[in-house]
Design an enzyme around this catalytic site. Sequence first.
Site, short mmCIF file in Angstrom:
data_model
loop_
_atom_site.label_atom_id
_atom_site.label_comp_id
_atom_site.label_asym_id
_atom_site.label_seq_id
_atom_site.Cartn_x
_atom_site.Cartn_y
_atom_site.Cartn_z
N ARG A 101 0.84 -1.20 0.00
CA ARG A 101 0.00 0.00 0.00
C ARG A 101 0.87 1.25 0.00
O ARG A 101 2.09 1.20 0.23
CB ARG A 101 -0.91 0.01 1.23
CG ARG A 101 -0.13 0.03 2.53
CD ARG A 101 -0.96 0.28 3.77
NE ARG A 101 -0.13 0.12 4.95
CZ ARG A 101 0.71 1.04 5.43
NH1 ARG A 101 0.84 2.20 4.79
NH2 ARG A 101 1.44 0.81 6.51
N GLY A 103 1.65 5.21 1.68
CA GLY A 103 1.75 5.67 3.06
C GLY A 103 2.98 5.17 3.77
O GLY A 103 3.89 4.56 3.19
N LEU A 104 3.01 5.45 5.09
CA LEU A 104 4.15 5.08 5.92
C LEU A 104 3.77 3.92 6.83
O LEU A 104 3.20 2.96 6.39
CB LEU A 104 4.63 6.32 6.70
CG LEU A 104 5.18 7.46 5.81
CD1 LEU A 104 5.45 8.70 6.64
CD2 LEU A 104 6.46 7.01 5.11
N THR A 106 1.79 1.89 9.77
CA THR A 106 0.56 1.81 10.54
C THR A 106 0.56 0.51 11.32
O THR A 106 1.47 -0.31 11.21
CB THR A 106 -0.70 1.93 9.65
OG1 THR A 106 -1.84 2.17 10.48
CG2 THR A 106 -0.92 0.68 8.82
N HIS A 108 -1.76 -2.91 12.94
CA HIS A 108 -2.95 -3.78 12.94
C HIS A 108 -2.81 -4.75 14.11
O HIS A 108 -1.71 -5.25 14.38
CB HIS A 108 -3.07 -4.56 11.64
CG HIS A 108 -3.22 -3.70 10.43
ND1 HIS A 108 -4.27 -2.82 10.25
CD2 HIS A 108 -2.43 -3.56 9.33
CE1 HIS A 108 -4.14 -2.20 9.09
NE2 HIS A 108 -3.02 -2.61 8.52
N ALA A 177 -8.48 2.85 8.89
CA ALA A 177 -7.40 3.05 7.92
C ALA A 177 -7.82 2.49 6.57
O ALA A 177 -8.67 1.61 6.48
CB ALA A 177 -6.12 2.38 8.40
N GLY A 179 -6.12 1.26 2.70
CA GLY A 179 -4.97 1.01 1.84
C GLY A 179 -5.39 0.13 0.68
O GLY A 179 -6.04 -0.90 0.89
N GLY A 190 -7.39 -3.20 1.79
CA GLY A 190 -8.74 -2.70 1.98
C GLY A 190 -8.81 -1.70 3.12
O GLY A 190 -8.15 -0.67 3.08
N CYS A 217 0.53 6.33 10.09
CA CYS A 217 0.54 6.64 8.65
C CYS A 217 1.33 7.88 8.31
O CYS A 217 1.16 8.47 7.23
CB CYS A 217 -0.89 6.74 8.11
SG CYS A 217 -1.80 5.20 8.21
#
Length: 315
Positions: A101, A103-104, A106, A108, A177, A179, A190, A217
């Site tokens: 994805r 961005g930076l 993140t 989960h 979020a 992505g 997703g 992010c």
Amino acid sequence: MPPPLRLQHIHLPSPSPTNLPPYSLASKLQSLLRRHHLNFKDSPSTNPPPPPFLISFTPLPIYTLGRRQSSPLSPQELTRLSRPLSYQNQTLPVTTSHSPRGGLTTYHGPGQVVLWPVLDIHSKRHKTFTVRCYSRLLENTTIATLEKMFRIRAFTTEDPGVWTRVGDGEEERKIAALGVHLRRHVSGLGTAINVDMPGTDEVLSERENPWRRIVACGIEGKTVTCVREVVAHITAGEGPGLRGTEVVADFWGRELSERIGVDGVDKISGGRVAELLEEAVVRSEEGWEGGEEGYVEEVRRGLGGWVEEALDRGV
């Protein structure tokens, strides 16, 4: 006449507090399902058309690094991110991984539901989407789920993800979020909805709050929230109760099926999930990795969903 096209929802259960599905295992399943779609695009006369899929799960703690993370983490940063996490009196291992994805970095993990549709956005068998319209589909599906299930008013901004307002000052905080990764118009990744996890400023300890270890992010000055925190603020305990992650995933799947124009949802569970996961590992280049085989064995044995039961606090 062919049977009606239905969304196939594969939910990866959470058998116990310390045996959540590894993110790597869900990624292998996603690769397997995407390959079904790509094979059909390559040889439509020799491969049956696959249905649209939805993978939902709550993973073991993991930090994923997006494509904008151009420089490698320093040893000190990697050590900080990889420290064990305390969740509901359990100590859980933490991993890091690169993600396709944008961005930076993140996060989960427990208290969150990850939702990955796998479908061909140009398929003539359901509604078709441009890349931007597909991203909007994920956003709007998430916004509708939060509104209908919890009366949370969520929205989008110029920053990625889904946001809501929290507190007397109505500060904007990210609640989900987003992505997206497309390969020849077949979707991957997703959205991820924060259901019951600490907000950025709710718990200050990095051992208990994974958001305290990163700038989520890479968006400076912005914080995250969760369904539990928002519902508690807007209802003062009088509104709809918090739901388990699987219940949220089921609702999101039904909402998605309506928006892409298919005839409902089929839920895939139990032994069939274990079979698909095993096939995904066998067909992957990596093979079995840490914790995956034990998790699949528990799914095969049909143990119940600990996280779903733990989070299901209301009607």
